[in-house]
Design a protein around this motif. Structure first.
Motif, PDB file in Angstrom:
ATOM      1  N   LEU A  55       0.868  -1.176   0.000  1.00 31.62           N
ATOM      2  CA  LEU A  55       0.000   0.000   0.000  1.00 31.62           C
ATOM      3  C   LEU A  55       0.908   1.231   0.000  1.00 31.62           C
ATOM      4  O   LEU A  55       1.789   1.354   0.858  1.00 31.62           O
ATOM      5  N   VAL A  56       0.707   2.126  -0.941  1.00 31.10           N
ATOM      6  CA  VAL A  56       1.462   3.376  -1.000  1.00 31.10           C
ATOM      7  C   VAL A  56       0.484   4.504  -0.713  1.00 31.10           C
ATOM      8  O   VAL A  56      -0.439   4.751  -1.493  1.00 31.10           O
ATOM      9  N   CYS A  57       0.677   5.182   0.421  1.00 35.13           N
ATOM     10  CA  CYS A  57      -0.306   6.160   0.899  1.00 35.13           C
ATOM     11  C   CYS A  57       0.279   7.575   0.915  1.00 35.13           C
ATOM     12  O   CYS A  57       1.482   7.772   0.714  1.00 35.13           O
ATOM     13  N   ASN A  58      -0.612   8.540   1.195  1.00 37.59           N
ATOM     14  CA  ASN A  58      -0.222   9.952   1.293  1.00 37.59           C
ATOM     15  C   ASN A  58       0.611  10.412   0.095  1.00 37.59           C
ATOM     16  O   ASN A  58       1.711  10.947   0.232  1.00 37.59           O
ATOM     17  N   SER A  59       0.085  10.154  -1.088  1.00 42.53           N
ATOM     18  CA  SER A  59       0.698  10.630  -2.341  1.00 42.53           C
ATOM     19  C   SER A  59       2.131  10.142  -2.538  1.00 42.53           C
ATOM     20  O   SER A  59       2.983  10.862  -3.045  1.00 42.53           O
ATOM     21  N   GLY A  60       2.395   8.907  -2.123  1.00 47.39           N
ATOM     22  CA  GLY A  60       3.709   8.318  -2.372  1.00 47.39           C
ATOM     23  C   GLY A  60       4.741   8.552  -1.298  1.00 47.39           C
ATOM     24  O   GLY A  60       5.914   8.229  -1.481  1.00 47.39           O
ATOM     25  N   SER A  61       4.336   9.082  -0.138  1.00 51.38           N
ATOM     26  CA  SER A  61       5.307   9.371   0.918  1.00 51.38           C
ATOM     27  C   SER A  61       5.452   8.235   1.932  1.00 51.38           C
ATOM     28  O   SER A  61       6.381   8.243   2.737  1.00 51.38           O
ATOM     29  N   GLU A  62       4.531   7.258   1.904  1.00 49.48           N
ATOM     30  CA  GLU A  62       4.585   6.143   2.843  1.00 49.48           C
ATOM     31  C   GLU A  62       4.309   4.837   2.111  1.00 49.48           C
ATOM     32  O   GLU A  62       3.496   4.800   1.183  1.00 49.48           O
ATOM     33  N   MET A  63       4.987   3.765   2.538  1.00 49.12           N
ATOM     34  CA  MET A  63       4.795   2.457   1.936  1.00 49.12           C
ATOM     35  C   MET A  63       4.592   1.408   3.030  1.00 49.12           C
ATOM     36  O   MET A  63       5.338   1.384   4.009  1.00 49.12           O
ATOM     37  N   TYR A  64       3.577   0.557   2.851  1.00 52.40           N
ATOM     38  CA  TYR A  64       3.251  -0.485   3.822  1.00 52.40           C
ATOM     39  C   TYR A  64       3.163  -1.835   3.108  1.00 52.40           C
ATOM     40  O   TYR A  64       2.816  -1.898   1.925  1.00 52.40           O
ATOM     41  N   TYR A  65       3.472  -2.904   3.844  1.00 51.98           N
ATOM     42  CA  TYR A  65       3.361  -4.265   3.325  1.00 51.98           C
ATOM     43  C   TYR A  65       2.391  -5.035   4.222  1.00 51.98           C
ATOM     44  O   TYR A  65       2.781  -5.603   5.247  1.00 51.98           O
ATOM     45  N   PRO A  66       1.102  -5.059   3.866  1.00 46.86           N
ATOM     46  CA  PRO A  66       0.076  -5.643   4.743  1.00 46.86           C
ATOM     47  C   PRO A  66       0.307  -7.111   5.081  1.00 46.86           C
ATOM     48  O   PRO A  66      -0.095  -7.580   6.143  1.00 46.86           O
ATOM     49  N   TRP A  67       0.936  -7.879   4.199  1.00 45.36           N
ATOM     50  CA  TRP A  67       1.194  -9.292   4.471  1.00 45.36           C
ATOM     51  C   TRP A  67       2.248  -9.462   5.563  1.00 45.36           C
ATOM     52  O   TRP A  67       2.394 -10.543   6.150  1.00 45.36           O
ATOM     53  N   LYS A  68       2.982  -8.376   5.849  1.00 49.53           N
ATOM     54  CA  LYS A  68       4.071  -8.433   6.827  1.00 49.53           C
ATOM     55  C   LYS A  68       3.666  -7.806   8.157  1.00 49.53           C
ATOM     56  O   LYS A  68       3.689  -8.433   9.206  1.00 49.53           O
ATOM     57  N   ASP A  69       3.303  -6.535   8.106  1.00 55.22           N
ATOM     58  CA  ASP A  69       2.833  -5.816   9.288  1.00 55.22           C
ATOM     59  C   ASP A  69       2.151  -4.536   8.824  1.00 55.22           C
ATOM     60  O   ASP A  69       2.014  -4.295   7.634  1.00 55.22           O
ATOM     61  N   MET A  70       1.727  -3.729   9.756  1.00 51.23           N
ATOM     62  CA  MET A  70       1.047  -2.470   9.427  1.00 51.23           C
ATOM     63  C   MET A  70       1.930  -1.276   9.785  1.00 51.23           C
ATOM     64  O   MET A  70       1.428  -0.226  10.204  1.00 51.23           O
ATOM     65  N   VAL A  71       3.218  -1.438   9.641  1.00 50.69           N
ATOM     66  CA  VAL A  71       4.177  -0.388   9.975  1.00 50.69           C
ATOM     67  C   VAL A  71       4.799   0.147   8.690  1.00 50.69           C
ATOM     68  O   VAL A  71       5.131  -0.620   7.779  1.00 50.69           O
ATOM     69  N   ALA A  72       4.960   1.465   8.608  1.00 52.08           N
ATOM     70  CA  ALA A  72       5.544   2.079   7.416  1.00 52.08           C
ATOM     71  C   ALA A  72       6.972   1.579   7.210  1.00 52.08           C
ATOM     72  O   ALA A  72       7.721   1.364   8.163  1.00 52.08           O
ATOM     73  N   ASP A  73       7.336   1.382   5.943  1.00 48.45           N
ATOM     74  CA  ASP A  73       8.673   0.902   5.581  1.00 48.45           C
ATOM     75  C   ASP A  73       9.705   1.980   5.931  1.00 48.45           C
ATOM     76  O   ASP A  73       9.744   3.046   5.311  1.00 48.45           O
ATOM     77  N   THR A  74      10.538   1.701   6.925  1.00 52.03           N
ATOM     78  CA  THR A  74      11.523   2.700   7.376  1.00 52.03           C
ATOM     79  C   THR A  74      12.608   2.943   6.334  1.00 52.03           C
ATOM     80  O   THR A  74      13.143   4.046   6.249  1.00 52.03           O
ATOM     81  N   ASP A  75      12.959   1.923   5.552  1.00 51.78           N
ATOM     82  CA  ASP A  75      13.964   2.111   4.503  1.00 51.78           C
ATOM     83  C   ASP A  75      13.463   3.094   3.443  1.00 51.78           C
ATOM     84  O   ASP A  75      14.206   3.950   2.962  1.00 51.78           O
ATOM     85  N   TYR A  76      12.185   2.951   3.074  1.00 54.62           N
ATOM     86  CA  TYR A  76      11.610   3.873   2.097  1.00 54.62           C
ATOM     87  C   TYR A  76      11.530   5.289   2.677  1.00 54.62           C
ATOM     88  O   TYR A  76      11.810   6.267   1.984  1.00 54.62           O
ATOM     89  N   GLU A  77      11.155   5.396   3.956  1.00 53.29           N
ATOM     90  CA  GLU A  77      11.097   6.709   4.600  1.00 53.29           C
ATOM     91  C   GLU A  77      12.470   7.383   4.593  1.00 53.29           C
ATOM     92  O   GLU A  77      12.589   8.584   4.350  1.00 53.29           O
ATOM     93  N   ALA A  78      13.517   6.600   4.857  1.00 56.31           N
ATOM     94  CA  ALA A  78      14.869   7.153   4.846  1.00 56.31           C
ATOM     95  C   ALA A  78      15.257   7.579   3.429  1.00 56.31           C
ATOM     96  O   ALA A  78      15.936   8.594   3.230  1.00 56.31           O
ATOM     97  N   HIS A  79      14.820   6.816   2.430  1.00 59.75           N
ATOM     98  CA  HIS A  79      15.145   7.132   1.037  1.00 59.75           C
ATOM     99  C   HIS A  79      14.536   8.469   0.611  1.00 59.75           C
ATOM    100  O   HIS A  79      15.215   9.297  -0.007  1.00 59.75           O
ATOM    101  N   VAL A  80      13.266   8.686   0.944  1.00 60.24           N
ATOM    102  CA  VAL A  80      12.591   9.907   0.491  1.00 60.24           C
ATOM    103  C   VAL A  80      12.943  11.113   1.359  1.00 60.24           C
ATOM    104  O   VAL A  80      12.562  12.243   1.032  1.00 60.24           O
ATOM    105  N   ALA A  81      13.663  10.896   2.448  1.00 60.93           N
ATOM    106  CA  ALA A  81      13.981  12.006   3.356  1.00 60.93           C
ATOM    107  C   ALA A  81      15.027  12.959   2.787  1.00 60.93           C
ATOM    108  O   ALA A  81      15.283  14.016   3.374  1.00 60.93           O
ATOM    109  N   TYR A  82      15.616  12.629   1.641  1.00 61.75           N
ATOM    110  CA  TYR A  82      16.653  13.474   1.057  1.00 61.75           C
ATOM    111  C   TYR A  82      16.147  14.895   0.822  1.00 61.75           C
ATOM    112  O   TYR A  82      15.151  15.110   0.146  1.00 61.75           O
ATOM    113  N   ARG A  83      16.813  15.872   1.452  1.00 69.72           N
ATOM    114  CA  ARG A  83      16.504  17.296   1.311  1.00 69.72           C
ATOM    115  C   ARG A  83      15.081  17.647   1.766  1.00 69.72           C
ATOM    116  O   ARG A  83      14.534  18.674   1.374  1.00 69.72           O
ATOM    117  N   TRP A  84      14.482  16.778   2.575  1.00 69.14           N
ATOM    118  CA  TRP A  84      13.145  17.067   3.099  1.00 69.14           C
ATOM    119  C   TRP A  84      13.276  18.086   4.224  1.00 69.14           C
ATOM    120  O   TRP A  84      13.919  17.817   5.237  1.00 69.14           O
TER     121      TRP A  84
END
Length: 464
Positions: free
Chosen positions: A349-378
Motif C-alpha cells: 500500500l502506498v499512501c499519502n501521495s507516495g510518501s509512505e509504503m506499507y506491506y500488509p502481508w508483513k505488518d502495518m508499519v511504514a517501511d523505514t527504509d523507504y522513509e529514509a530514502h525519500v527524506a533526502y533534502r526534506w
C-alpha cells in the motif's frame, strides 16, 4: 549592471546556494579587506533566489544577512552585485559575461564533493580559484586552468584572485588550458575511458574471466525446484588446474554442490511468510472521491472488480496487487474495511501521495527504509507553516487552507482547503517554496479539497 559603478572591470563570480558550507562570507571578507583587488575587479554573488530573507530557511537567512552586513561594513556598494532572482536559463549568460570582462570564477567551499560549477565555468573560458578540499583538486589536475586555495585563509583567497586578475598572461593561459581540456569531462570521453579500463583489466586477468555456458539442463535440488530459469554455470578459460589441486570441471561441480547444501540448510530454518515470486503485478492507482473529498463506493467496486478479473484470468497465486492512493493510511484502511477483500491480499500500500509504503502481508508499519530514502533534502518542520501560508492567495482568508492533522505524518503535511476557496497553482507554489530553499513535491488530492506536501523524492511514480 545596476549594481556596479564601473561594470567594465573584471568580474569575480561566485555561484552557489546560500549555505554556510559554501563559505561565501570568507570570500566577501577577502575581497573587502584587499584594497588592490577592489580597485581591479567587481564581485558578483549569485546565491539562489529569494523574495524575503525572513521567509528563507534559518541557515540561508543567516548567510544572506551576514553578506549584507559585510557589504555595509566594508562599504562595497557599487563593487558587489547580489541579485535576488535569476533563471536557470540565464546561468550560461552569466558565465559568458564574466569571461567577457576577463574575470575569474571562484568556489571557496569548505569542502566540495565534486565541483560541477568549476567544469561549467571552464566550458565558458573562465579561469578558476577553488577550494583545495575535495573534488576541485582532481578537476584542476585535469583542466590546469586555475589555482587551489585553503578556504579558511582569506588572505590566500585574495592573493589567488589578485594573481589571476592582475596577470593577463596567466589569465589567458588558464583560459586556454580550460577550453582545451574540458572535453575530458564529456560523457563521450568518460565512456571511452571506462571501457578502456575494463579492457585493460580483461587483458591482465584472462584466466579468471567468467562467462555463461549453454549446456543441457540438469535436475535441480528440492530447495530450488520452484524457482524457474536458474542455472549456475562457471567456465574458466585455459586448460589449467586451480591452486594446483582440481581442474575447472571439478571446481564447477563443487561450487554447485555447495550452493545446494546451503539452500538445503536454509530450508530447515523457521519459515517467514512472503508473497513469493510474482509473474505479474496489478497496480491500482486511482482515487475516487465525491465533491466533498470523501471516498465513494466506486473505489471499493473498482478494487473488487480488478482482483476478481485478475484472479479468474491468471490465478491469485502468481499475481500481486499494489494500491497507490493520496489518502492517509488510516483513511485507506477505513475505505478497504468496507470492501470484501483481505488487506493481506495487497503486496503493498502506498499512501499519502507516495510518501509512505506499507506491506500488509508483513505488518502495518511504514517501511523505514523507504522513509529514509525519500527524506533526502526534506525540510520537515521548517516547511510546515510556510506551505500553508504561501498556498493562500493575497486576497484569501485565513481559514481558506488549514492543516489537516489527522492525515499528517513525518513525511507528509496535509492541508484542508475550504470549499470555494482560491489557492495557488502547483507550479506557482513550488516556485515560491524553492525561492525560500524548500524543495518538495506538491499534490492536490481528494477532489482538490486537500493539499499534500511531500518530500522531493516521494511520489506514486517514485514509490513504484
Amino acid at each position: 549592471m545596476r549594481f556596479f559603478t564601473n561594470p567594465h572591470k573584471p568580474t569575480i563570480l561566485a555561484l552557489s546556494r546560500p549555505d554556510p558550507k559554501k563559505n561565501v562570507t570568507t570570500l566577501l571578507k577577502a575581497f573587502g579587506e584587499c584594497q588592490l583587488l577592489r580597485e581591479l575587479a567587481n564581485l558578483t554573488l549569485i546565491l539562489g533566489n529569494r523574495d524575503d530573507i525572513e521567509d528563507m530557511s534559518n541557515s540561508s537567512s543567516v548567510v544572506l544577512t551576514t553578506v549584507l552586513k559585510l557589504i555595509d561594513r566594508y562599504d562595497l556598494y557599487g563593487q558587489v552585485a547580489y541579485p535576488k532572482h535569476h533563471k536557470q536559463s540565464e546561468v550560461p549568460e552569466i558565465y559568458r559575461l564574466a569571461a567577457k570582462t576577463k574575470g575569474v570564477f571562484i568556489n571557496p567551499a569548505l569542502v566540495e564533493p565534486f565541483g560541477l560549477t568549476l567544469i561549467e565555468a571552464a566550458a565558458y573560458g573562465l579561469p578558476v580559484v577553488a577550494t583545495k578540499n575535495g573534488g576541485p583538486v582532481d578537476i584542476l589536475k585535469v583542466l590546469n586552468n586555475g589555482l587551489l586555495v585553503n578556504p579558511h585563509d582569506q588572505n590566500a583567497i585574495a592573493d589567488a584572485l589578485l594573481k589571476l586578475v592582475a596577470d593577463k598572461n596567466l589569465w589567458a593561459e588558464c583560459r586556454k588550458n580550460g577550453l582545451r581540456n574540458i572535453h575530458r569531462f564529456s560523457w563521450t570521453e568518460h565512456c571511452r575511458k571506462y571501457l578502456s579500463r575494463v579492457e585493460h583489466c580483461r587483458n591482465r586477468h584472462p584466466t579468471s574471466r567468467l562467462e555463461i555456458m549453454t549446456i543441457p539442463e540438469e535436475p535441480m535440488s528440492d530447495s530450488l525446484r520452484d524457482v524457474e530459469d536458474i542455472s549456475l554455470r562457471f567456465s574458466i578459460e585455459g586448460d589449467i588446474k586451480l591452486n594446483g589441486e582440481i581442474d575447472a570441471a571439478a571446481r564447477q561441480k563443487k561450487i554447485v554442490e555447495a550452493f545446494n547444501r546451503m539452500a538445503s540448510l536454509n530450508s530447515n530454518t523457521s519459515i517467514v511468510y512472503s508473497p513469493g515470486r510474482r509473474q505479474m503485478l496489478f497496480v491500482i492507482a486511482a482515487d475516487c472521491y465525491d465533491s466533498n473529498g470523501e471516498t465513494t463506493e466506486t473505489f471499493q467496486a473498482m478494487i473488487m472488480n480488478v482482483m476478481k478479473d485478475a484472479g479468474l484470468c491468471f490465478g491469485l497465486g502468481k499475481i500481486g496487487f499494489v494500491l497507490l492512493t493520496g489518502s492517509s493510511f488510516r483513511e485507506t484502511m477505513q475505505a478497504l474495511s468496507c470492501c470484501p477483500v483481505n488487506i493481506e491480499d495487497f503486496d503493498a500500500l502506498v499512501c499519502n501521495s507516495g510518501s509512505e509504503m506499507y506491506y500488509p502481508w508483513k505488518d502495518m508499519v511504514a517501511d523505514t527504509d523507504y522513509e529514509a530514502h525519500v527524506a533526502y533534502r526534506w525540510p520537515g518542520e521548517n516547511v510546515r507553516s510556510m506551505a500553508m501560508r504561501l498556498a493562500r492567495t493575497e486576497d484569501g482568508a485565513e481559514d481558506d487552507i488549514t492543516e489537516y492533522v489527522a492525515a499528517c505524518s513525518s513525511r507528509c503535511y496535509s492541508y484542508s482547503i475550504k470549499p470555494g476557496a482560491k489557492t495557488r497553482r502547483i507550479d506557482d507554489l513550488r516556485q515560491r517554496l524553492r525561492m525560500r530553499g524548500f524543495r518538495c513535491n506538491l499534490v492536490y488530492t481528494h477532489a482538490a479539497s486537500r493539499l499534500n506536501v511531500v518530500p522531493l523524492f516521494a511520489s506514486r511514480m517514485q514509490a513504484l
